[in-house]
Design an enzyme around this catalytic site. Structure first.
Site, PDB file in Angstrom:
ATOM      1  N   ASP A  15       0.853  -1.233   0.015  1.00  0.00           N
ATOM      2  CA  ASP A  15      -0.204  -0.193  -0.024  1.00  0.00           C
ATOM      3  C   ASP A  15       0.773   1.166   0.096  1.00  0.00           C
ATOM      4  O   ASP A  15       2.177   1.129   0.030  1.00  0.00           O
ATOM      5  CB  ASP A  15      -1.103  -0.094   1.263  1.00  0.00           C
ATOM      6  N   THR A  65       4.396  -7.502  11.815  1.00  0.00           N
ATOM      7  CA  THR A  65       4.762  -8.547  10.796  1.00  0.00           C
ATOM      8  C   THR A  65       4.823  -9.570  11.550  1.00  0.00           C
ATOM      9  O   THR A  65       5.634  -9.861  12.709  1.00  0.00           O
ATOM     10  CB  THR A  65       5.988  -8.157  10.001  1.00  0.00           C
ATOM     11  N   HIS A  89       8.227  -5.544  -1.292  1.00  0.00           N
ATOM     12  CA  HIS A  89       7.519  -6.692  -1.994  1.00  0.00           C
ATOM     13  C   HIS A  89       6.595  -5.723  -3.228  1.00  0.00           C
ATOM     14  O   HIS A  89       5.576  -6.449  -3.522  1.00  0.00           O
ATOM     15  CB  HIS A  89       6.557  -7.426  -0.971  1.00  0.00           C
TER      16      HIS A  89
HETATM   17  N1  APR Z   1      -1.008  -3.366  15.080  1.00  0.00           N
HETATM   18  C1  APR Z   1       0.226  -3.926  14.805  1.00  0.00           C
HETATM   19  N2  APR Z   1       0.295  -5.221  14.323  1.00  0.00           N
HETATM   20  C2  APR Z   1      -0.815  -5.861  13.999  1.00  0.00           C
HETATM   21  C3  APR Z   1      -2.042  -5.372  14.155  1.00  0.00           C
HETATM   22  C4  APR Z   1      -2.155  -3.843  14.802  1.00  0.00           C
HETATM   23  N3  APR Z   1      -3.231  -3.292  14.764  1.00  0.00           N
HETATM   24  N4  APR Z   1      -3.030  -6.160  14.058  1.00  0.00           N
HETATM   25  C5  APR Z   1      -2.357  -7.346  13.615  1.00  0.00           C
HETATM   26  N5  APR Z   1      -0.949  -7.083  13.658  1.00  0.00           N
HETATM   27  C6  APR Z   1       0.121  -8.025  13.585  1.00  0.00           C
HETATM   28  C7  APR Z   1      -0.365  -9.619  13.713  1.00  0.00           C
HETATM   29  O1  APR Z   1      -0.347  -9.973  15.019  1.00  0.00           O
HETATM   30  C8  APR Z   1       0.686 -10.265  12.869  1.00  0.00           C
HETATM   31  O2  APR Z   1       2.098 -10.449  13.603  1.00  0.00           O
HETATM   32  O3  APR Z   1       0.326  -8.096  12.151  1.00  0.00           O
HETATM   33  C9  APR Z   1       0.997  -9.203  11.742  1.00  0.00           C
HETATM   34  C10 APR Z   1       0.789  -9.535  10.283  1.00  0.00           C
HETATM   35  O4  APR Z   1       1.337 -10.651   9.771  1.00  0.00           O
HETATM   36  P1  APR Z   1       0.920 -11.072   8.443  1.00  0.00           P
HETATM   37  O5  APR Z   1      -0.499 -11.149   8.174  1.00  0.00           O
HETATM   38  O6  APR Z   1       1.847 -12.449   8.251  1.00  0.00           O
HETATM   39  O7  APR Z   1       1.657  -9.934   7.480  1.00  0.00           O
HETATM   40  P2  APR Z   1       3.093  -9.873   7.145  1.00  0.00           P
HETATM   41  O8  APR Z   1       4.006 -10.288   8.057  1.00  0.00           O
HETATM   42  O9  APR Z   1       3.300  -8.254   6.695  1.00  0.00           O
HETATM   43  O10 APR Z   1       3.423 -10.668   5.865  1.00  0.00           O
HETATM   44  C11 APR Z   1       4.571 -10.721   5.064  1.00  0.00           C
HETATM   45  O11 APR Z   1       3.661 -12.169   3.285  1.00  0.00           O
HETATM   46  O12 APR Z   1       1.792 -12.577   2.245  1.00  0.00           O
HETATM   47  C12 APR Z   1       2.881 -11.995   2.193  1.00  0.00           C
HETATM   48  O13 APR Z   1       3.782 -10.187   0.668  1.00  0.00           O
HETATM   49  C13 APR Z   1       2.922 -10.694   1.793  1.00  0.00           C
HETATM   50  O14 APR Z   1       4.237  -8.827   2.535  1.00  0.00           O
HETATM   51  C14 APR Z   1       3.524  -9.942   2.806  1.00  0.00           C
HETATM   52  C15 APR Z   1       4.146 -11.053   3.700  1.00  0.00           C
END
Ligand code: APR
Length: 227
Positions: free
Chosen positions: A89, A173, A104
């Site tokens: 985004d 993350t 990404h």
């Molecule tokens: N504030 C902070 N963190 C949060 C919130 C919030 N309000 N709500 C959820 N989270 C946390 C979750 O607890 C989790 O640890 O955000 C994290 C999201 O994890 P993922 O869904 O696995 O996302 P991400 O780590 O960015 O994924 C990595 O995977 O699908 C691919 O390419 C895509 O860039 C992405 C990569």
């Protein structure tokens, strides 16, 4: 000025209303990665893949940066701030952060499937891509997204930036996707490392200060208590 490197993931944008990937109700419960986010998916059903990303872009116009994005932009008054984001985004940009590396890819860009792989900006008036939309040289355009199974072209730059950090902050993350998840190991030994996430993240290296809160609240605590 001290340099803060901030690694962000989907949780950074959760409070803006963009669902994460792996939380319950996340995007990967609604879609199969293999259908929309791999080179094989693109070969099998490019129209479906294009539609998936058209929908992601549409959602982008319905949301705003949250207090967390804004807090990171604000931090530039006191620190040199480098954001390394896994998010596709543009909410860090819209909040006013200056230095953003997208690991990404970016939703608002497309690129040629021809040998030059030229990248083009989309605009809010013209953000959809369909089969038959071609670059000037006649090659189909594809999302400028790093799909599963593809190389991460910006990883070396990200690793180098992480080695320069005086402070490392990781926000939202699950640290499940490599090579991004490995960046933490590029930080200089002994620097302060903070992790902001409302859920427990397991298998963390020692010495990390965990702030178990959402991005906005967590950044407030970080700036008030530690920076
Ligand atoms: N504030 C902070 N963190 C949060 C919130 C919030 N309000 N709500 C959820 N989270 C946390 C979750 O607890 C989790 O640890 O955000 C994290 C999201 O994890 P993922 O869904 O696995 O996302 P991400 O780590 O960015 O994924 C990595 O995977 O699908 C691919 O390419 C895509 O860039 C992405 C990569």
């Amino acid at each position: 000025m001290k340099k803060i490197v901030v690694l962000t993931g989907a949780g950074m944008s959760a409070e803006s209303g963009i669902s994460t990937f792996r939380d319950s109700g996340g995007l990967w419960e609604k879609y199969k990665i293999d259908d929309v986010a791999t080179p094989q998916a693109w070969r099998k059903n490019p129209a479906l893949v294009l539609d998936f990303y058209n929908q992601r872009r549409k959602q982008l116009f319905e949301v705003e940066p949250n207090m967390g994005h804004r807090a990171l932009a604000e931090l530039e008054k006191k620190y040199e701030v480098q954001i390394i984001t896994q998010n596709v985004d543009n909410l860090h940009e819209r909040a006013g952060s200056s230095n953003i590396l997208h690991l990404h890819g970016e939703l608002m860009k497309v690129r040629s499937t021809g040998p030059g792989e030229e990248v083009y900006n989309l605009t809010p008036d013209n953000y959809e891509t369909h089969l038959g939309d071609k670059c000037p040289k006649g090659f189909q355009l594809r999302p400028h997204i790093v799909w599963f199974g593809e190389a991460v072209p910006e990883i070396e730059k990200a690793e180098h930036l992480t080695t320069q950090a005086d402070i490392l902050v990781i926000i939202g993350t699950s640290l499940q996707v490599y090579p991004a998840a490995g960046l933490i190991h590029n930080a200089k030994p002994g620097i302060p490392v903070f992790l902001i996430d409302p859920h427990e993240i397991t298998h963390l290296p020692d010495g990390i200060t965990v702030i178990q809160k959402g991005a906005s609240e967590g950044l407030k605590e970080l700036t008030e208590k530690y920076l």
